[in-house]
Design a protein around this motif. Structure first.
Motif, PDB file in Angstrom:
ATOM      1  N   TYR A  25       0.825  -1.204   0.000  1.00 54.18           N
ATOM      2  CA  TYR A  25       0.000   0.000   0.000  1.00 54.18           C
ATOM      3  C   TYR A  25       0.854   1.247   0.000  1.00 54.18           C
ATOM      4  CZ  TYR A  25       1.083   0.235   4.983  1.00 54.18           C
ATOM      5  OH  TYR A  25       1.736   0.311   6.183  1.00 54.18           O
ATOM      6  N   GLN A  26       0.207   2.332  -0.396  1.00 56.45           N
ATOM      7  CA  GLN A  26       0.821   3.654  -0.307  1.00 56.45           C
ATOM      8  C   GLN A  26      -0.162   4.561   0.409  1.00 56.45           C
ATOM      9  OE1 GLN A  26       1.739   4.658  -4.479  1.00 56.45           O
ATOM     10  NE2 GLN A  26       3.883   4.753  -3.862  1.00 56.45           N
ATOM     11  N   SER A  27       0.327   5.253   1.404  1.00 57.31           N
ATOM     12  CA  SER A  27      -0.548   6.163   2.135  1.00 57.31           C
ATOM     13  C   SER A  27       0.261   7.240   2.822  1.00 57.31           C
ATOM     14  CB  SER A  27      -1.371   5.399   3.172  1.00 57.31           C
ATOM     15  OG  SER A  27      -2.201   6.279   3.891  1.00 57.31           O
ATOM     16  N   THR A  28      -0.294   8.424   2.834  1.00 53.60           N
ATOM     17  CA  THR A  28       0.350   9.536   3.523  1.00 53.60           C
ATOM     18  C   THR A  28       0.253   9.352   5.039  1.00 53.60           C
ATOM     19  OG1 THR A  28      -0.387  10.953   1.718  1.00 53.60           O
ATOM     20  CG2 THR A  28       0.424  12.041   3.697  1.00 53.60           C
ATOM     21  N   TYR A  29      -0.809   8.651   5.453  1.00 58.81           N
ATOM     22  CA  TYR A  29      -1.060   8.483   6.879  1.00 58.81           C
ATOM     23  C   TYR A  29      -0.654   7.083   7.331  1.00 58.81           C
ATOM     24  CZ  TYR A  29      -3.994  12.486   5.727  1.00 58.81           C
ATOM     25  OH  TYR A  29      -4.452  13.685   5.268  1.00 58.81           O
ATOM     26  N   SER A  30      -0.996   6.726   8.532  1.00 55.43           N
ATOM     27  CA  SER A  30      -0.797   5.359   9.031  1.00 55.43           C
ATOM     28  C   SER A  30      -2.148   4.663   8.988  1.00 55.43           C
ATOM     29  CB  SER A  30      -0.275   5.390  10.462  1.00 55.43           C
ATOM     30  OG  SER A  30       0.999   5.965  10.514  1.00 55.43           O
ATOM     31  N   PRO A  31      -2.444   3.989   7.913  1.00 60.10           N
ATOM     32  CA  PRO A  31      -3.797   3.448   7.737  1.00 60.10           C
ATOM     33  C   PRO A  31      -4.012   2.141   8.482  1.00 60.10           C
ATOM     34  CG  PRO A  31      -2.448   2.859   5.866  1.00 60.10           C
ATOM     35  CD  PRO A  31      -1.577   3.693   6.766  1.00 60.10           C
ATOM     36  N   PHE A  32      -5.289   1.787   8.588  1.00 59.40           N
ATOM     37  CA  PHE A  32      -5.652   0.435   8.982  1.00 59.40           C
ATOM     38  C   PHE A  32      -5.739  -0.394   7.698  1.00 59.40           C
ATOM     39  CE2 PHE A  32      -6.579   1.001  13.390  1.00 59.40           C
ATOM     40  CZ  PHE A  32      -6.979   2.314  13.517  1.00 59.40           C
ATOM     41  N   LEU A  33      -5.302  -1.628   7.768  1.00 62.54           N
ATOM     42  CA  LEU A  33      -5.369  -2.509   6.602  1.00 62.54           C
ATOM     43  C   LEU A  33      -6.363  -3.627   6.861  1.00 62.54           C
ATOM     44  CD1 LEU A  33      -3.599  -2.297   3.944  1.00 62.54           C
ATOM     45  CD2 LEU A  33      -2.787  -0.960   5.895  1.00 62.54           C
ATOM     46  N   PHE A  34      -7.043  -4.033   5.801  1.00 66.29           N
ATOM     47  CA  PHE A  34      -8.069  -5.066   5.905  1.00 66.29           C
ATOM     48  C   PHE A  34      -7.899  -6.082   4.782  1.00 66.29           C
ATOM     49  CE2 PHE A  34     -10.785  -2.629   8.789  1.00 66.29           C
ATOM     50  CZ  PHE A  34     -10.420  -1.327   8.509  1.00 66.29           C
ATOM     51  N   TRP A  35      -8.390  -7.268   5.045  1.00 66.25           N
ATOM     52  CA  TRP A  35      -8.632  -8.242   3.983  1.00 66.25           C
ATOM     53  C   TRP A  35     -10.111  -8.582   3.999  1.00 66.25           C
ATOM     54  CZ3 TRP A  35      -5.884  -9.964  -0.050  1.00 66.25           C
ATOM     55  CH2 TRP A  35      -4.496  -9.770  -0.029  1.00 66.25           C
ATOM     56  N   TYR A  36     -10.735  -8.439   2.833  1.00 67.09           N
ATOM     57  CA  TYR A  36     -12.123  -8.835   2.654  1.00 67.09           C
ATOM     58  C   TYR A  36     -12.150 -10.050   1.723  1.00 67.09           C
ATOM     59  CZ  TYR A  36     -14.021  -4.577   4.744  1.00 67.09           C
ATOM     60  OH  TYR A  36     -14.367  -3.572   5.626  1.00 67.09           O
ATOM     61  N   VAL A  37     -13.098 -10.951   1.959  1.00 69.87           N
ATOM     62  CA  VAL A  37     -13.258 -12.119   1.113  1.00 69.87           C
ATOM     63  C   VAL A  37     -14.658 -12.090   0.508  1.00 69.87           C
ATOM     64  CG1 VAL A  37     -13.936 -13.554   3.091  1.00 69.87           C
ATOM     65  CG2 VAL A  37     -13.199 -14.647   0.976  1.00 69.87           C
ATOM     66  N   GLN A  38     -14.736 -12.379  -0.782  1.00 67.41           N
ATOM     67  CA  GLN A  38     -16.023 -12.369  -1.477  1.00 67.41           C
ATOM     68  C   GLN A  38     -16.201 -13.702  -2.196  1.00 67.41           C
ATOM     69  OE1 GLN A  38     -16.478  -9.503  -4.676  1.00 67.41           O
ATOM     70  NE2 GLN A  38     -18.671  -9.321  -4.303  1.00 67.41           N
TER      71      GLN A  38
END
Lengths: 113, 116
Positions: A25-38
């Motif tokens: 990922y690329q982000s200016t902030y400190s993001p939360f990361l997720f995995w979604y399953v479909q």
């Protein structure tokens, strides 16, 4: 801008083998990361969510570790099951006030008997 | 638990007509609602993010004139696809969240739009 990259469009492997799906990922902030399953003809469901305290989230045998140094949140499982066949999306949520979730392009995991 | 109901599940409409879809959050406060479109062979494109008591923010390539959204309270949101054409087909997903610091979204089953 903020973005999520999943380099593999399709991952095919045999039941019982380990799974690893890439996410950076690329982000200016400190993001939360997720995995979604479909799964087929279903809505996406949350599989994993990163923690702020460096704990490794686990669910249904899947786990992922947030590595800020490499901006990665790869999804792993020690032994694939047929029922794991689905679309997997990595996503990030900004810690800022925008409350916006950005998705990667998704990886289709196909587990064969 | 937290659930999101979305309806209708499927709609077939003629080119140039409009389609309205609704999203109901149960078991949590939908402080923010994000509407996404999943076009064939594509990922989730964010259309707009609505936060109660704030202006609705549309992403580039999506406008209020084309996709008007209502988010009147902490359990309901609706979006209309006006003058739908072939390029508007896809699965429209509502993702609702009680943000706090987690940013997690709960998704509805989606409203599939087919345009003839």
């Amino acid at each position: 801008g903020d973005s999520v990259t999943q380099t593999e469009g399709l991952v095919t492997l045999t039941e019982g083998l380990p799974v690893m799906l890439n996410c950076t990922y690329q982000s200016t902030y400190s993001p939360f990361l997720f995995w979604y399953v479909q799964h087929l003809n279903e809505a996406p469901k949350l599989l994993l969510k990163s923690f702020t305290d460096n704990k490794r989230p686990e669910h249904q045998g899947f786990h992922a570790t947030l590595h800020k140094s490499s901006s990665s949140f790869h999804l792993q499982k020690s032994s694939a099951q047929l029922s794991d066949s689905a679309l997997y999306y990595c996503a990030l949520s900004l810690s800022s006030n925008t409350n916006k979730v950005v998705f990667g392009t998704g990886t289709r995991l196909q587990v064969l008997p | 638990g937290a659930l999101v109901y979305q309806y209708p599940r499927r709609t077939i409409c003629k080119s140039g007509t409009s389609m309205r879809m609704e999203c109901q959050a149960v078991g949590f406060q939908a402080t923010s609602v994000a509407w996404y479109r999943q076009s064939p062979q594509k990922t989730f494109e964010l259309i707009a993010l609505s936060t109660v008591n704030s202006a609705i923010k549309y992403e580039q390539n999506f406008t209020q004139e084309k996709f008007p959204i209502s988010h009147p309270n902490l359990s309901f949101s609706s979006m209309t696809v006006l003058n739908a054409y072939l390029e508007d087909r896809g699965l429209y997903l509502c993702g609702a969240g009680d943000w706090g610091n987690t940013g997690q979204l709960y998704f509805g089953e989606g409203s599939k739009l087919t345009v003839l």
